[in-house]
Scaffold this motif. Structure first.
Motif, PDB file in Angstrom:
ATOM      1  N   SER A 141       0.857  -1.213   0.223  1.00 22.63           N
ATOM      2  CA  SER A 141       0.103   0.127  -0.037  1.00 22.63           C
ATOM      3  C   SER A 141       0.866   1.276  -0.037  1.00 22.63           C
ATOM      4  O   SER A 141       0.531   2.269  -0.645  1.00 22.63           O
ATOM      5  N   ALA A 142       1.919   1.104   0.583  1.00 19.78           N
ATOM      6  CA  ALA A 142       2.716   2.235   0.853  1.00 19.78           C
ATOM      7  C   ALA A 142       3.501   2.738  -0.599  1.00 19.78           C
ATOM      8  O   ALA A 142       3.526   3.783  -1.035  1.00 19.78           O
ATOM      9  N   ALA A 182       0.563   3.957  -2.826  1.00 19.59           N
ATOM     10  CA  ALA A 182       0.606   5.366  -2.624  1.00 19.59           C
ATOM     11  C   ALA A 182       1.301   6.451  -3.331  1.00 19.59           C
ATOM     12  O   ALA A 182       1.179   7.497  -3.722  1.00 19.59           O
ATOM     13  N   VAL A 201       1.158   6.517  -6.919  1.00 16.30           N
ATOM     14  CA  VAL A 201      -0.288   7.258  -7.656  1.00 16.30           C
ATOM     15  C   VAL A 201       0.200   8.796  -7.280  1.00 16.30           C
ATOM     16  O   VAL A 201      -0.031   9.758  -8.431  1.00 16.30           O
ATOM     17  N   LEU A 202       0.847   9.464  -6.196  1.00 19.09           N
ATOM     18  CA  LEU A 202       1.502  10.629  -6.224  1.00 19.09           C
ATOM     19  C   LEU A 202       2.205  11.208  -7.157  1.00 19.09           C
ATOM     20  O   LEU A 202       2.118  12.053  -7.770  1.00 19.09           O
ATOM     21  N   THR A 253       5.568  15.561  -2.921  1.00 19.33           N
ATOM     22  CA  THR A 253       5.720  14.014  -3.171  1.00 19.33           C
ATOM     23  C   THR A 253       6.989  13.880  -2.394  1.00 19.33           C
ATOM     24  O   THR A 253       6.972  12.643  -1.683  1.00 19.33           O
ATOM     25  N   ASN A 296       6.779  10.823   0.881  1.00 18.42           N
ATOM     26  CA  ASN A 296       7.282   9.604   0.820  1.00 18.42           C
ATOM     27  C   ASN A 296       7.851   8.929   1.922  1.00 18.42           C
ATOM     28  O   ASN A 296       7.270   7.891   2.312  1.00 18.42           O
ATOM     29  N   ILE A 334       4.514   8.272   4.444  1.00 17.36           N
ATOM     30  CA  ILE A 334       3.641   7.272   3.933  1.00 17.36           C
ATOM     31  C   ILE A 334       4.420   5.941   4.246  1.00 17.36           C
ATOM     32  O   ILE A 334       3.844   5.062   4.745  1.00 17.36           O
ATOM     33  N   ARG A 387       2.545   3.563   7.031  1.00 17.28           N
ATOM     34  CA  ARG A 387       1.920   2.372   6.441  1.00 17.28           C
ATOM     35  C   ARG A 387       2.801   1.010   6.611  1.00 17.28           C
ATOM     36  O   ARG A 387       2.307  -0.056   6.339  1.00 17.28           O
TER      37      ARG A 387
END
Length: 312
Positions: free
Chosen positions: A240-241, A244, A247-248, A280, A284, A287, A291
């Motif tokens: 998931s990290a 994410a 996507v960013l 971003t 990083n 995130i 996560r």
């Protein structure tokens, strides 16, 4: 074409139409830059000090953190100076260096994110073969080639642009010496540059994104077949990290480089560029820390060891 003096400096006038925001932007970018330096440095230190994090995944994460520090350091100090200066200028050589470093590291990050997706694919879809497939020689080579091809692409594109005539045009309607903003100043045929940039955009944006997508299709398929709920949860948490961050990063990068080109730089383009370049890299480490259970445990262990040694 007329007689024009050679361009020796550029003026970066992005967002200068809002003088009342200059101090706010200076403080905002300064705070975010400090967070970037501290957050990414902490991730690198933790991944080195904690032996449990001596794995391919955290080796790539360390590379990503080091890359983000170098990437933001290539333009944020200059940008901060410009926010507080009346003369918003940068030398020709300084502009070329800023572009070659920031573009090179941006391309490297694209490849590195795809490599990290492949690492997660092997770890989840072929866990028994993971130590054999992702051996030290392979993952070090994968990281090294990510840096090499990203920087070579940047060097080629920067040299090709800087050799073209600017015909006295030296006002860049952007916050940094960015590829698209500089192309708008060229007063000769740029069709070759546009072609190379389009091919590079496909190779460094579309192809890695496609590889990431394919990797996650297989990863999701494998996770959904797991019988254990705990196993599914653990597999999702490790991915998931990374997802994410992808996507960013790709959301803003695709908007900047794959949208239809216009002659004028819009304010929204400059804000997206600021998000792509500053927000971003700042998010990083946050995130990955929030996560990832292993990173949180390693952070607690390193910090507690540090405070314990200070008490002694």
């Amino acid at each position: 074409m007329g007689n024009y003096s050679a361009v020796t400096e550029f003026f970066l006038v992005g967002l200068s139409q809002y003088p009342e925001l200059q101090l706010f932007l200076f403080m905002l970018c300064l705070i975010m830059y400090v967070i970037i330096l501290l957050g990414n440095s902490l991730l690198i230190i933790i991944s080195i000090l904690d032996s449990r994090l001596h794995t391919p995944m955290y080796f790539f994460l360390g590379n990503l953190s080091f890359l983000d520090i170098c990437y933001t350091s290539s333009f944020i100090p200059t940008m901060l100076t410009i926010f507080r200066s009346e003369k918003k200028s940068i030398s020709f050589i300084g502009c070329a260096l800023q572009m070659v470093v920031s573009l090179g590291l941006g391309c490297t990050e694209c490849v590195l994110l795809a490599v990290m997706a492949y690492d997660r694919y092997v770890a989840i879809c072929n866990p028994l073969r993971y130590p054999i497939v992702m051996n030290r020689v392979l993952y070090v080579h994968m990281a090294a080639w990510s840096w090499i091809i990203g920087c070579l692409n940047s060097l080629v594109q920067t040299v090709l642009i800087m050799l073209l005539p600017f015909c006295g045009n030296n006002v860049i309607n952007h916050l940094t010496c960015e590829l698209l903003a500089l192309l708008k100043l060229i007063c000769s045929d740029i069709s070759m540059n546009v072609l190379i940039m389009t091919v590079a955009s496909i190779l460094f944006l579309v192809v890695p994104l496609l590889l990431i997508f394919i990797s996650y299709v297989f990863i999701l398929s494998t996770i959904l077949r797991l019988n254990s709920t705990e196993g599914r949860k653990k597999a999702f948490s490790t991915c998931s990290a990374h997802l994410a961050v992808v996507v960013l990063f790709y959301g803003s990068a695709l908007f900047m480089y794959m949208k239809p080109k216009s002659k004028d730089t819009k304010t929204i383009d400059e804000i997206i560029g600021l998000s792509y370049g500053v927000v971003t890299p700042m998010l990083n480490p946050i995130i990955y820390s929030l996560r990832n259970k292993e990173v949180k445990e390693a952070m607690k262990k390193v910090l507690s060891r540090h405070f314990h040694s200070r008490k002694i």
